[in-house]
Design an enzyme around this catalytic site. Structure first.
Site, mmCIF file in Angstrom:
data_model
loop_
_atom_site.group_PDB
_atom_site.id
_atom_site.type_symbol
_atom_site.label_atom_id
_atom_site.label_comp_id
_atom_site.label_asym_id
_atom_site.label_seq_id
_atom_site.Cartn_x
_atom_site.Cartn_y
_atom_site.Cartn_z
ATOM 1 N N GLU A 86 0.844 -1.201 0.000
ATOM 2 C CA GLU A 86 0.000 0.000 0.000
ATOM 3 C C GLU A 86 0.878 1.250 0.000
ATOM 4 O O GLU A 86 1.954 1.263 0.589
ATOM 5 C CB GLU A 86 -0.899 0.016 1.248
ATOM 6 C CG GLU A 86 -2.036 -0.972 1.207
ATOM 7 C CD GLU A 86 -2.886 -0.903 2.466
ATOM 8 O OE1 GLU A 86 -2.717 0.048 3.264
ATOM 9 O OE2 GLU A 86 -3.706 -1.830 2.657
ATOM 10 N N ASP B 255 5.120 10.303 -34.087
ATOM 11 C CA ASP B 255 4.036 9.631 -33.372
ATOM 12 C C ASP B 255 3.908 10.225 -31.981
ATOM 13 O O ASP B 255 4.797 10.945 -31.518
ATOM 14 C CB ASP B 255 4.310 8.126 -33.298
ATOM 15 C CG ASP B 255 3.015 7.304 -33.310
ATOM 16 O OD1 ASP B 255 1.930 7.893 -33.138
ATOM 17 O OD2 ASP B 255 3.084 6.076 -33.494
ATOM 18 N N THR C 179 5.456 -0.431 -34.585
ATOM 19 C CA THR C 179 4.861 0.453 -35.596
ATOM 20 C C THR C 179 5.926 1.290 -36.287
ATOM 21 O O THR C 179 6.008 1.345 -37.510
ATOM 22 C CB THR C 179 3.811 1.387 -34.934
ATOM 23 O OG1 THR C 179 2.725 0.593 -34.483
ATOM 24 C CG2 THR C 179 3.291 2.425 -35.910
ATOM 25 N N ALA D 106 7.772 -0.198 -30.197
ATOM 26 C CA ALA D 106 8.515 0.277 -31.375
ATOM 27 C C ALA D 106 8.242 -0.537 -32.641
ATOM 28 O O ALA D 106 8.905 -0.346 -33.650
ATOM 29 C CB ALA D 106 10.023 0.342 -31.108
ATOM 30 N N LYS E 8 -1.540 0.970 -42.351
ATOM 31 C CA LYS E 8 -1.185 -0.269 -41.646
ATOM 32 C C LYS E 8 -2.432 -0.914 -41.063
ATOM 33 O O LYS E 8 -3.485 -0.294 -40.975
ATOM 34 C CB LYS E 8 -0.183 0.015 -40.533
ATOM 35 C CG LYS E 8 -0.783 0.765 -39.358
ATOM 36 C CD LYS E 8 0.096 0.813 -38.140
ATOM 37 C CE LYS E 8 -0.682 1.387 -36.968
ATOM 38 N NZ LYS E 8 0.076 1.597 -35.772
ATOM 39 N N GLN F 253 -7.118 2.846 -24.501
ATOM 40 C CA GLN F 253 -8.496 2.332 -24.577
ATOM 41 C C GLN F 253 -9.441 3.515 -24.368
ATOM 42 O O GLN F 253 -9.904 3.777 -23.266
ATOM 43 C CB GLN F 253 -8.693 1.244 -23.516
ATOM 44 C CG GLN F 253 -7.839 0.011 -23.781
ATOM 45 C CD GLN F 253 -8.035 -1.056 -22.720
ATOM 46 O OE1 GLN F 253 -8.906 -1.897 -22.799
ATOM 47 N NE2 GLN F 253 -7.195 -0.998 -21.688
#
Length: 316
Positions: free
Chosen positions: A44, A223, A231, A229, A197, A102
């Site tokens: 914790e 990017d 991509t 790495a 892609k 996401q």
């Protein structure tokens, strides 16, 4: 008081990137606030503030990078600590916003983690967020508090302008980065190209096609982040095979997980220009890397927040 002026401000840091926090505080003319962030034996997180923050405009600098969950919890607990210590306003300064990928339901039963994390930060008590190059611009709208979204591209573009490269083309590694690439191309007064892609699964990409003329050109792949790495190295290899003269790469966030260092070291990329929103261990700083500091930009933005100045002027 939340909407008024503050007579004092304080900058604190968690454990994720104290060097950056110290550089920002130094530019703002303040020592870093006295706080310790440790762990109990069961893992914790324990936070102790060693100075008063009552009525102050407080800035907590904490990129939520690896280890993401620890750094996120540190940020939330620090926000809670300064809130309960009666801070006048609490600003979460998050140079790298984790869980951002996401940002929508791409398929059935997907979570939207970027919204969940935004809810957690607001629920903890933050009054404002200062961040840089979110994975998707719409994440700003996931917060019910003001978000100052800084852009790293001008720092990167300025570095390339000073290199005096010839026949430059800015390359977007996918369709999602086209706007970012176009803005950099405008700054450098050059054309753009786009890598078409597909992503068969997370952290894997396959180059299908190149849109635009890259033959005998000096290509700069831009990017928002370099993670594994895959991509950026796949894109570099594809454009080099199609006749590019030289390939450079740049990104705001050096996530650099898994095989990233090895891939970049063995790639056709001549130089990788990165910003220091995320700390990179010394042993991972290969010869190809060039790091630029975001501290002056964050310090200026935070000073303008404190003095009620215009943040939008930073983009002029």
């Amino acid at each position: 008081m939340k909407n008024g002026s503050f007579t004092d401000f304080k900058v604190f840091s968690g454990n994720s990137h104290p060097e950056l926090a110290e550089a920002i505080a130094s530019i703002m003319g303040k020592p870093l606030g006295k706080a310790t962030v440790n762990k109990f034996s069961d893992g914790e997180i324990s936070v102790n503030l060693w100075e008063s923050v009552r009525g102050a405009d407080v800035y907590i600098v904490q990129p939520t990078c690896n280890p993401v969950n620890d750094n996120l919890m540190e940020l939330l607990i620090m926000i809670d600590a300064v809130k309960r210590a009666s801070a006048g306003r609490i600003n979460a300064v998050i140079p790298y916003y984790g869980y951002a990928r996401q940002d929508r339901k791409a398929k059935a039963r997907d979570p939207i983690t970027s919204k969940l994390v935004a809810n957690l930060i607001v629920a903890a008590g933050a009054d404002r967020v200062v961040t840089m190059d979110l994975h998707a611009n719409q994440i700003q709208g996931y917060f019910d508090i003001p978000v100052d979204h800084l852009v790293g591209m001008p720092i990167l573009a300025k570095a390339f302008k000073e290199m005096n490269l010839e026949d430059v083309v800015v390359v977007s590694p996918d369709h999602g980065s086209v706007t970012r690439a176009r803005n950099m191309a405008e700054y450098l007064d050059c054309p753009i190209a786009i890598v078409d892609k597909r992503r068969p699964e997370p952290n894997k990409s396959e180059v299908m096609n190149i849109i635009g003329n890259i033959e005998d050109k000096t290509c700069i792949i831009l990017d928002d982040m370099i993670d594994t790495a895959g991509t950026i190295t796949n894109a570099a290899e594809a454009i080099k095979n199609l006749g590019a003269k030289e390939v450079y790469a740049c990104a705001t966030h050096a996530v650099l997980s898994g095989p990233a260092i090895e891939r970049l070291k063995n790639s056709v990329i001549k130089e990788v220009v990165l910003l220091d929103t995320i700390p990179v261990a010394e042993e991972n700083k290969i010869e190809k890397f060039k790091f630029l500091s975001v501290a002056p930009l964050f310090a200026e933005a935070m000073t303008r927040v404190f003095t009620n100045g215009s943040i939008s002027k930073l983009f002029d």
